[in-house]
Design a protein around this motif. Structure first.
Motif, PDB file in Angstrom:
ATOM      1  N   SER B  30     -10.624  -7.236   8.182  1.00 42.28           N
ATOM      2  CA  SER B  30      -9.698  -6.697   7.401  1.00 42.28           C
ATOM      3  C   SER B  30      -9.864  -7.388   5.865  1.00 42.28           C
ATOM      4  CB  SER B  30      -8.313  -6.876   7.788  1.00 42.28           C
ATOM      5  OG  SER B  30      -8.028  -8.499   8.162  1.00 42.28           O
ATOM      6  N   HIS B  31     -10.953  -8.071   5.520  1.00 40.58           N
ATOM      7  CA  HIS B  31     -10.977  -8.981   4.372  1.00 40.58           C
ATOM      8  C   HIS B  31     -12.082  -8.393   3.599  1.00 40.58           C
ATOM      9  CE1 HIS B  31      -8.551 -12.731   5.856  1.00 40.58           C
ATOM     10  NE2 HIS B  31      -7.978 -11.647   6.034  1.00 40.58           N
ATOM     11  N   LYS B  51      -5.795  -6.198   3.061  1.00 40.42           N
ATOM     12  CA  LYS B  51      -5.007  -4.898   3.015  1.00 40.42           C
ATOM     13  C   LYS B  51      -3.804  -4.887   2.152  1.00 40.42           C
ATOM     14  CE  LYS B  51      -7.395  -2.075   6.256  1.00 40.42           C
ATOM     15  NZ  LYS B  51      -7.697  -0.671   5.823  1.00 40.42           N
ATOM     16  N   GLU B  52      -3.782  -4.301   0.991  1.00 35.93           N
ATOM     17  CA  GLU B  52      -2.704  -4.064   0.146  1.00 35.93           C
ATOM     18  C   GLU B  52      -2.518  -5.315  -0.493  1.00 35.93           C
ATOM     19  OE1 GLU B  52       0.326  -1.069   1.643  1.00 35.93           O
ATOM     20  OE2 GLU B  52      -0.081  -2.459   3.482  1.00 35.93           O
ATOM     21  N   LYS B  71      -3.665   0.444   2.651  1.00 37.68           N
ATOM     22  CA  LYS B  71      -3.531   0.540   3.886  1.00 37.68           C
ATOM     23  C   LYS B  71      -4.391   1.302   4.761  1.00 37.68           C
ATOM     24  CE  LYS B  71       0.162   0.702   7.197  1.00 37.68           C
ATOM     25  NZ  LYS B  71       1.930   0.789   7.453  1.00 37.68           N
ATOM     26  N   GLU B  72      -4.424   2.451   4.194  1.00 37.89           N
ATOM     27  CA  GLU B  72      -5.585   3.472   4.559  1.00 37.89           C
ATOM     28  C   GLU B  72      -6.802   3.750   3.593  1.00 37.89           C
ATOM     29  OE1 GLU B  72      -3.181   3.594   8.134  1.00 37.89           O
ATOM     30  OE2 GLU B  72      -5.380   4.451   7.929  1.00 37.89           O
ATOM     31  N   GLY B  73      -7.768   3.810   4.293  1.00 38.60           N
ATOM     32  CA  GLY B  73      -9.029   4.103   3.287  1.00 38.60           C
ATOM     33  C   GLY B  73      -9.766   2.911   3.077  1.00 38.60           C
ATOM     34  N   PRO B  74     -10.816   3.171   2.138  1.00 31.00           N
ATOM     35  CA  PRO B  74     -11.990   1.896   1.963  1.00 31.00           C
ATOM     36  C   PRO B  74     -11.249   1.222   0.743  1.00 31.00           C
ATOM     37  CG  PRO B  74     -12.582   4.134   1.013  1.00 31.00           C
ATOM     38  CD  PRO B  74     -11.511   4.405   1.886  1.00 31.00           C
ATOM     39  N   SER B  75     -11.833  -0.010   0.587  1.00 31.19           N
ATOM     40  CA  SER B  75     -11.482  -0.706  -0.786  1.00 31.19           C
ATOM     41  C   SER B  75     -12.509  -0.082  -1.861  1.00 31.19           C
ATOM     42  CB  SER B  75     -12.209  -2.032  -0.656  1.00 31.19           C
ATOM     43  OG  SER B  75     -11.838  -2.874  -1.855  1.00 31.19           O
ATOM     44  N   ILE B  76     -11.797  -0.069  -3.013  1.00 30.81           N
ATOM     45  CA  ILE B  76     -12.192   0.786  -4.142  1.00 30.81           C
ATOM     46  C   ILE B  76     -12.506  -0.427  -5.450  1.00 30.81           C
ATOM     47  CG2 ILE B  76     -12.004   2.411  -6.009  1.00 30.81           C
ATOM     48  CD1 ILE B  76     -10.742   4.184  -3.760  1.00 30.81           C
TER      49      ILE B  76
END
Lengths: 112, 116
Positions: B30-31, B51-52, B71-76
């Protein structure tokens, strides 16, 4: 400023020899140390990590850590041409977020 | 494929356009961390996210660059109004949750951005 220093090389060794790669870091509070291998045009690949003073062995690879001297090294025994790559030293600094700082890397050439 | 995924692998943009780079962390991680690598140079830390939440963005240029990890989906990683100097390989890495500086980062294949 926190720094991680590596000799850029290139380091050239004959096949079958021991390759010794060195790294120094500036922050005595550093807690964990990593060696990555990066082939040209590819992403870094973890080889080993070490947290405690002394040696850690994994197959042909040995990581050595000396926190008093702020020095970490990677030894590659029985070097093979396929070991030819750039080796990146990385250090986690305890900044609250544990940011990782990478050295610029050492290029290793293993001659057949 | 349980590894770190990045897309696109190659991205070409003209000066002034926007670039969006995506990163899906390894399963259970999650990092997320973003790095930039110029040709023949080392990896430069840009930003560290959970996340967030942005944990450390000390390596991000002050302008045109932003990152998020919803919270949902990839990092951008978003680069607005790209310039030729933004041409580089951008790598994403992920690690497991929890505290401690011993977290190991695993890298994705990278996105090679070329600005014409």
């Amino acid at each position: 400023q926190k720094e991680v220093e590596q000799n850029s090389g290139p380091l050239s060794v004959p096949e079958g020899a021991i390759a010794s790669l060195n790294c120094t870091y500036s922050d005595r509070g550093s807690q964990s140390f990593f060696w990555y291998r990066q082939y040209s045009g590819k992403s870094p690949e973890l080889i080993m990590f070490i947290y405690s003073n002394g040696d850690k062995e994994d197959g042909r690879f040995t990581a050595q850590l000396n926190k008093a001297s702020q020095y970490v090294s990677l030894l590659i025994r029985d070097s093979q041409p396929s070991d030819s790559a750039t080796y990146l030293c990385a250090v986690n600094f305890n900044t609250g977020g544990f940011k990782t700082i990478f050295g610029a890397g050492t290029r290793l050439f293993v001659k057949a | 494929n349980a590894g770190v995924m990045q897309n696109p692998r190659h991205l070409v943009r003209r000066r002034g356009q926007e670039a969006r780079l995506r990163c899906s962390p390894m399963k259970g991680h999650s990092h997320v961390y973003w790095y930039r690598q110029l040709p023949e140079e080392g990896l430069k830390f840009m930003v560290y996210l959970q996340k967030e939440n942005i944990i450390d963005e000390s390596g991000m240029p002050k302008e045109r660059f932003s990152a998020e990890f919803p919270k949902e989906g990839p990092s951008i990683l978003r680069i607005q109004q790209v310039v030729r100097g933004d041409s580089a390989a951008y790598f994403c890495a992920s690690s497991s949750p929890g505290t401690g500086s011993t977290k190991v980062q695993f890298f994705g294949p990278g996105t090679r951005l070329t600005v014409l």
